[in-house]
Scaffold this active site. Structure first.
Site: not given
Ligand code: TNX
Length: 507
Positions: A321
């Site tokens: 992300e």
């Molecule tokens: C996605 S999973 C994210 C996290 C969040 C999560 C909440 C991932 C690699 N990144 O930063 O905490 O969703 O479900």
């Protein structure tokens, strides 16, 4: 009943006179194949007798297996109140419990339970897993502790069987993490992935960059006091996990999810201005400055200091992300960070986005959302850890009524968490690509160990079984009966589990 019989000859006589036909049937059934094991072992055979654990039972261990013997003694003490003596021995005893080195170096083990002698043999890890199996087979009736006799042969399907705990969004202290480790150990999981940094907090002491924790670790989601592990505390966690044959994988998430870093050191921002601490739950707004040299000096220091206190071979670089890092900057950044990790003799792990970059040899991609990324990673030679958010995210709500948790990926009832197969999840990901399974618990909404327990139980044992037991031996309708048997055990252990309506709990 049996104790009574033993104690008094008169009792035996009376029973023999009045109940001559039911003398055998009086005993509880002693069929080892009826034991509710999780994860299900490869094979279980019953021989119809029983082994009794008494205060005189000694746990013998070959050299190198002392820690596991002490572990077994302590666990037996907790659940039975009797503390068994442990003794190191070179040769097999005739009675008692015997932990024997098999000379193998995999995770398999064998248990033979006779009326006088229980033998668990395997590598140190195998013996430890065998001990978990033996503990599940113990029956406690009145004052008697027994195990049905028979034989068990067992080995895991996947080598990587993990869970992740996000200690960044909310901080969990050393005692809480130890409890989490204990949960993993009960079901033969062997990896704890710790998500040690995120926008809301930095949780591990870095001696060369002290503000990371003093400032960057001071808060958590919602604005409460955060916290961090000193390096000494982290070493203790590593040790505690190692005694349970669990490897800790540290994750430092980058280049995104770095607001706590950017708040702690102004020079790591492209504009040279420190950010404010962040206590919300948005993602994707922060990025390290990928074209400043100091960024890589920082990363090298962090990876070096953490690697020095992490005996396990993996280092997780996050990489997810990074919406504020243009792809043209993200790619060279991820490539350079992988080289840093290699230079500290660690194997690279990253979320599936890292597959957009070139991957170093041995790199592992953690599939959480994007099958295309993961397929790209496989094409570049990476192995995959399976953590599909729709099935394996323990922070997802069970259903619409669950108060804790998030729902962006799915509602994951206990059956949905269990009833899927890593090698049939995506056409692009085959058995030979898969290192194993990991169930992450993100902690935006989860603030203390009771809440952790509620999200993790009863889903965690299911992920452990997906990792351990071959897919053709797994079946939800059969599994749910075994799972139901654990409700009472968790009650006794004080574990706050979700009483899912899809599990036929015993009254
Ligand atoms: C996605 S999973 C994210 C996290 C969040 C999560 C909440 C991932 C690699 N990144 O930063 O905490 O969703 O479900």
């Amino acid at each position: 009943m049996k104790n009574l019989l033993k104690k008094s000859f008169l009792g035996v006589a009376v029973i023999a006179i009045f109940f001559p036909l039911i003398s055998c049937e009086e005993e509880p059934p002693t069929d080892l194949t009826k034991t509710m094991f999780i994860p299900l072992p490869v094979s279980v055979e019953a021989t119809g007798g029983e082994f009794e654990v008494t205060a005189k039972t000694v746990i013998y261990a070959q050299e190198g297996l002392e820690t596991t013997a002490a572990f077994l003694s302590a666990r037996l003490g907790e659940c039975t109140g009797i503390n068994l003596k442990t003794e190191v021995t070179a040769k097999a005893p005739r009675k008692g419990i015997y932990l024997a080195a098999s000379g193998t170096d995999d995770e398999s083990y064998e248990i033979t339970i006779g009326k006088k002698l229980v033998t668990i043999s395997g590598s140190p890890a195998g013996c430890f897993f065998g001990v978990q199996t033996l503990l599940q087979a113990l029956e406690k009736n009145d004052n008697e502790i027994t195990v049905a006799t028979g034989a068990i042969k067992d080995s895991p399907y996947y080598e990587y069987r993990g869970a992740m705990l996000d200690v960044a969004r909310h901080f969990f202290n050393v005692e809480e993490v130890k409890q989490f480790i204990d949960f993993l150990a009960m079901y033969k999981m062997n990896v704890l992935h710790l998500h040690l940094s995120d926008d809301q907090g930095w949780r591990i002491e870095i001696k060369s960059w002290p503000n990371l924790t003093t400032h960057g670790g001071s808060l958590e989601v919602g604005g409460g006091a955060g916290g961090f592990y000193t390096q000494e505390e982290f070493k203790k966690l590593v040790q505690y996990a190692a005694e349970r044959h669990i490897t800790i994988i540290p994750e430092i998430d980058m280049p995104g999810h770095t607001n706590a870093v950017l708040a702690s050191y102004a020079e790591l921002n492209c504009d040279g201005k420190a950010r404010e601490l962040y206590i919300g739950t948005r993602v994707g707004f922060s990025t390290l400055c990928t074209d400043k040299e100091v960024t890589y000096k920082f990363i090298d220091d962090v990876v070096r200091e953490i690697s020095e206190i992490t005996p396990g071979s993996w280092f997780h670089i996050g990489g997810d992300e990074s919406h504020s890092t243009p792809l043209k900057d993200y790619i060279p950044f991820i490539e350079r960070v992988q080289d840093i990790v290699l230079s500290h003799d660690k194997t690279v792990v990253g979320w599936d986005e890292i597959a957009n970059a070139g991957l170093v040899e041995g790199a592992v991609v953690q599939f959480w959302a994007d099958e295309e990324n993961t397929a790209m990673g496989i094409g570049k030679g990476a192995k995959v850890i399976m953590s599909p958010a729709k099935r394996a995210y323990m922070d997802m709500k069970y259903d619409t009524t669950t108060v804790l948790g998030l729902a962006w990926a799915a509602y994951i009832e206990v059956d949905e968490g269990y009833d899927w197969d890593p090698e049939n999840y995506s056409d692009a990901i085959k058995r030979e690509n898969i290192l194993g399974v990991e169930a992450p618990l993100w902690s935006e909404t989860v603030t203390n160990i009771d809440e952790v327990e509620f999200m993790v139980f009863p889903r965690l044992p299911g992920y452990a079984e997906i990792g351990w037991t071959a897919p053709d031996k797994r079946n939800w309708d059969e599994y749910k009966i075994r799972l139901a048997g654990y409700g009472k055990k968790w009650d006794k252990l004080g574990i706050d589990y979700y009483r899912s309506p899809v599990v036929p709990w015993e009254e």
